[in-house]
Design a protein around this motif. Structure first.
Motif, PDB file in Angstrom:
ATOM      1  N   TYR A 175       2.165  -1.064   3.217  1.00  0.00           N
ATOM      2  CA  TYR A 175       3.381  -0.515   3.615  1.00  0.00           C
ATOM      3  C   TYR A 175       3.337   0.177   5.093  1.00  0.00           C
ATOM      4  CZ  TYR A 175       8.400   1.105   3.606  1.00  0.00           C
ATOM      5  OH  TYR A 175       9.758   1.248   3.927  1.00  0.00           O
ATOM      6  N   PHE A 176       3.542  -0.447   6.072  1.00  0.00           N
ATOM      7  CA  PHE A 176       3.251  -0.192   7.648  1.00  0.00           C
ATOM      8  C   PHE A 176       4.899   0.135   7.947  1.00  0.00           C
ATOM      9  CE2 PHE A 176      -0.471  -2.775   6.739  1.00  0.00           C
ATOM     10  CZ  PHE A 176      -1.275  -2.163   7.460  1.00  0.00           C
ATOM     11  N   ALA A 177       4.878   1.821   7.965  1.00  0.00           N
ATOM     12  CA  ALA A 177       6.183   2.165   8.478  1.00  0.00           C
ATOM     13  C   ALA A 177       6.353   2.190   9.904  1.00  0.00           C
ATOM     14  CB  ALA A 177       6.328   3.638   7.871  1.00  0.00           C
ATOM     15  N   THR A 178       5.352   2.276  10.606  1.00  0.00           N
ATOM     16  CA  THR A 178       5.618   2.112  12.008  1.00  0.00           C
ATOM     17  C   THR A 178       4.515   1.027  12.723  1.00  0.00           C
ATOM     18  OG1 THR A 178       3.391   3.680  12.482  1.00  0.00           O
ATOM     19  CG2 THR A 178       5.681   4.683  12.196  1.00  0.00           C
ATOM     20  N   GLY A 179       3.656   0.507  11.929  1.00  0.00           N
ATOM     21  CA  GLY A 179       2.746  -0.195  12.581  1.00  0.00           C
ATOM     22  C   GLY A 179       1.477   0.085  12.975  1.00  0.00           C
ATOM     23  N   ASP A 180       1.521   1.432  13.121  1.00  0.00           N
ATOM     24  CA  ASP A 180       0.338   2.004  13.668  1.00  0.00           C
ATOM     25  C   ASP A 180      -0.802   2.561  12.799  1.00  0.00           C
ATOM     26  OD1 ASP A 180       1.235   1.415  16.433  1.00  0.00           O
ATOM     27  OD2 ASP A 180       2.433   3.280  16.476  1.00  0.00           O
ATOM     28  N   GLU A 181      -0.111   2.706  11.453  1.00  0.00           N
ATOM     29  CA  GLU A 181      -1.101   3.008  10.493  1.00  0.00           C
ATOM     30  C   GLU A 181      -2.437   2.562  10.305  1.00  0.00           C
ATOM     31  OE1 GLU A 181       3.004   3.824   9.475  1.00  0.00           O
ATOM     32  OE2 GLU A 181       1.855   2.208   9.864  1.00  0.00           O
ATOM     33  N   THR A 182      -3.606   3.503   9.825  1.00  0.00           N
ATOM     34  CA  THR A 182      -4.679   2.698   9.315  1.00  0.00           C
ATOM     35  C   THR A 182      -4.402   2.232   8.091  1.00  0.00           C
ATOM     36  OG1 THR A 182      -5.448   4.641   7.986  1.00  0.00           O
ATOM     37  CG2 THR A 182      -5.950   4.554  10.387  1.00  0.00           C
ATOM     38  N   LEU A 183      -5.325   1.375   7.526  1.00  0.00           N
ATOM     39  CA  LEU A 183      -5.167   0.581   6.377  1.00  0.00           C
ATOM     40  C   LEU A 183      -5.009   1.447   5.174  1.00  0.00           C
ATOM     41  CD1 LEU A 183      -5.233  -2.041   4.562  1.00  0.00           C
ATOM     42  CD2 LEU A 183      -7.898  -1.791   4.287  1.00  0.00           C
ATOM     43  N   ASP A 184      -5.852   2.632   5.042  1.00  0.00           N
ATOM     44  CA  ASP A 184      -5.729   3.526   4.036  1.00  0.00           C
ATOM     45  C   ASP A 184      -4.451   4.255   4.142  1.00  0.00           C
ATOM     46  OD1 ASP A 184      -8.758   4.382   2.394  1.00  0.00           O
ATOM     47  OD2 ASP A 184      -8.942   3.270   4.431  1.00  0.00           O
ATOM     48  N   GLU A 185      -3.891   4.621   5.170  1.00  0.00           N
ATOM     49  CA  GLU A 185      -2.469   5.290   5.297  1.00  0.00           C
ATOM     50  C   GLU A 185      -1.542   4.448   4.930  1.00  0.00           C
ATOM     51  OE1 GLU A 185      -3.731   8.245   9.346  1.00  0.00           O
ATOM     52  OE2 GLU A 185      -2.640   6.223   9.600  1.00  0.00           O
ATOM     53  N   ALA A 186      -1.573   3.141   5.342  1.00  0.00           N
ATOM     54  CA  ALA A 186      -0.319   2.051   4.765  1.00  0.00           C
ATOM     55  C   ALA A 186      -0.615   1.934   3.264  1.00  0.00           C
ATOM     56  CB  ALA A 186      -0.608   0.700   5.607  1.00  0.00           C
ATOM     57  N   GLN A 187      -1.682   1.795   2.865  1.00  0.00           N
ATOM     58  CA  GLN A 187      -1.801   1.684   1.375  1.00  0.00           C
ATOM     59  C   GLN A 187      -1.164   2.858   0.611  1.00  0.00           C
ATOM     60  OE1 GLN A 187      -2.051  -1.062   0.037  1.00  0.00           O
ATOM     61  NE2 GLN A 187      -3.468  -2.154   0.740  1.00  0.00           N
ATOM     62  N   ALA A 188      -1.312   4.115   1.165  1.00  0.00           N
ATOM     63  CA  ALA A 188      -0.961   5.186   0.584  1.00  0.00           C
ATOM     64  C   ALA A 188       0.621   5.222   0.645  1.00  0.00           C
ATOM     65  CB  ALA A 188      -1.440   6.685   1.183  1.00  0.00           C
ATOM     66  N   LEU A 189       0.988   4.742   1.719  1.00  0.00           N
ATOM     67  CA  LEU A 189       2.522   4.756   1.898  1.00  0.00           C
ATOM     68  C   LEU A 189       3.030   3.617   0.753  1.00  0.00           C
ATOM     69  CD1 LEU A 189       3.109   4.652   5.808  1.00  0.00           C
ATOM     70  CD2 LEU A 189       3.427   6.583   4.278  1.00  0.00           C
ATOM     71  N   LYS A 190       2.342   2.490   0.582  1.00  0.00           N
ATOM     72  CA  LYS A 190       2.894   1.921  -0.175  1.00  0.00           C
ATOM     73  C   LYS A 190       3.090   2.270  -1.660  1.00  0.00           C
ATOM     74  CE  LYS A 190       0.377  -0.616  -2.816  1.00  0.00           C
ATOM     75  NZ  LYS A 190      -0.479  -1.959  -2.261  1.00  0.00           N
TER      76      LYS A 190
END
Length: 446
Positions: A175-190
């Motif tokens: 889940y890329f809230a801004t599109g600038d997240e790392t993969l680990d950050e985006a998976q945590a957001l998911k």
């Protein structure tokens, strides 16, 4: 006019002697027909093809991306016409299609810029008819077949997945809230986004259908004080998840079972399924939602996260079906919601994630490329080329094609979830701040 600037119609006349009696070549005829199709298909960039007969063909208006590819098998043009997806993937795996300039992702991007033209190819029409005729067999997954299908993809070495997944082994759309997240950050957001939609509070019993390596289940137990049962048919995943739960001290709150969801007999406050519905098969929709309806308590909430298609009807790609996900079926949102409604449950929220999986797959592709030599020592060169194609073609399908991810929230009672969606963002904000989430009935902190 130079040979490279000759139109394809003129090229046919120029090489017409090759089709004269005694000089006819099926391979040359197939290449000419393939060139006619590529002329319509390539609408951006520049594609150069060196065919098996020693000729060079140019397609597209020019500019980037620019790709040069060599075909070394005289039968390949005919195969590409008959079954484009299967033949392209197998040719890349076997090395009969070699990319000499540009990248595989560039090639796929050029060739998938116009999906309507792809669907109009004679081979694609035939494939569609055959798939419709064989739909019951292709997408029917009784328990015994589901076990075999899961083993095909998930019971290969966990070391392979560690080469490209995030640290939590989330093998689904981030889940890329801004599109600038790392993969680990985006998976945590998911995981955080899903937890917010589940309306969690301490002590709830949660069923995770398709729990993978256990990351989501353990997060729900650790951060939300839930008691979680995870289901998977993968021997490798269950073993890894149980080991991780034991090492994390969560074995008293998380249990992982190698069991088909249709065999579940418990009762749960919440049911979540991430990245598993794609393996159910068209004929299994009613059984899936019937199971959710049966195992959910009266005031329960369910959340389905799955890949879907905006095409007129669902289906599966021939190459993906053969090499990656046998038995897989990507549904439309409409047929999924229709099946949910037949179960008697309320569809209480729907969210469509469009480019999130394209970005996830881009990260996976780049990580796999960085660890390619390690992957080759685990398997072999052909496997590496297969995995490269899998990640690249899926990214392209989400970026240029009709695929997306949807999240569907379900409940038995219309009053179970709040009247508006504000609670989702509020709960996520509280998780970030480390505060107690708001009470979902009053909007006040509980």
């Amino acid at each position: 006019m130079s040979n490279s600037e000759t139109s394809h119609d003129e090229r046919f006349e120029q090489y017409g002697g090759r089709f004269a009696p005694g000089r006819f070549s099926p391979g040359r005829a197939a290449m000419w027909l393939l060139a006619k199709a590529l002329r319509r298909l390539v609408q951006n960039g520049r594609l150069t093809i060196y065919d098996p007969c020693g000729e060079t063909w140019h397609f597209g208006p020019g500019g980037e991306p620019a790709v040069s590819a060599r075909l070394t098998d005289r039968a390949l043009p005919a195969k590409l016409l008959a079954n484009p997806s299967l033949a392209l993937g197998e040719a890349y795996m076997d090395g009969t299609l070699r990319i000499e300039a540009g990248s595989l992702r560039d090639l796929l991007s050029i060739c998938t810029s116009d999906m309507d033209t792809i669907d109009a190819l004679p081979g694609m029409r035939l494939i569609g008819l055959l798939d419709a005729f064989m739909a019951r067999r292709l997408h029917h997954n009784p328990i015994s077949r589901s076990h075999a299908n899961v083993a095909h993809h998930y019971d290969i070495s966990t070391e392979l997945y560690d080469l490209f997944l995030d640290a939590d082994r989330q093998y689904s759309c981030a889940y890329f809230a801004t599109g600038d997240e790392t993969l680990d950050e985006a998976q945590a957001l998911k995981k955080r986004h899903i937890a917010a939609k589940l309306l969690l509070r301490p002590g709830l019993e949660v069923l995770d259908i398709g729990s993978g390596w256990g990351g989501l289940a353990m997060e729900l137990a650790q951060k939300h004080a839930a008691r979680v049962t995870g289901l998977s048919l993968s021997t490798e995943q269950i073993a890894a998840a149980r080991d991780r739960a034991a090492r994390s001290g969560l074995s008293d709150r998380v249990a992982f079972e190698r069991r088909d969801y249709r065999q579940e007999r418990g009762q749960y406050d919440r049911v979540v399924s991430v990245g598993m519905f794609e393996h159910v098969g068209r004929s299994g929709f009613d059984a899936f939602f019937g199971t959710l309806q049966r195992v959910l308590k009266a005031d329960g909430v369910g959340l389905l996260h799955a890949i879907g298609t905006k095409a007129p009807k669902g289906g599966s790609d021939p190459w993906i079906r053969k090499y990656i996900f046998p038995g897989g079926y990507l549904p439309t949102l409409s047929e999924t919601i229709a099946a949910a409604e037949r179960s008697g449950m309320w569809v209480t929220d729907v969210e469509v994630l469009r480019l999130h999986y394209a970005e996830t797959l881009r990260h996976w592709s780049e990580r796999f490329a960085a660890e390619r030599e390690t992957a080759r020592t685990l398997y072999d060169e052909r496997f590496c080329r297969m995995w490269e194609f899998y990640l690249a073609v899926c990214e392209t399908a989400f970026r240029n094609g009709r695929l997306m991810v949807f999240q569907i929230q379900l409940a038995k009672q219309r009053e179970t979830v709040p009247l508006t969606r504000n609670y989702i963002a509020e709960t996520e904000a509280c998780q970030i701040a480390g505060n107690i989430p708001p009470d979902t009935n009053t909007g006040r902190a509980s």
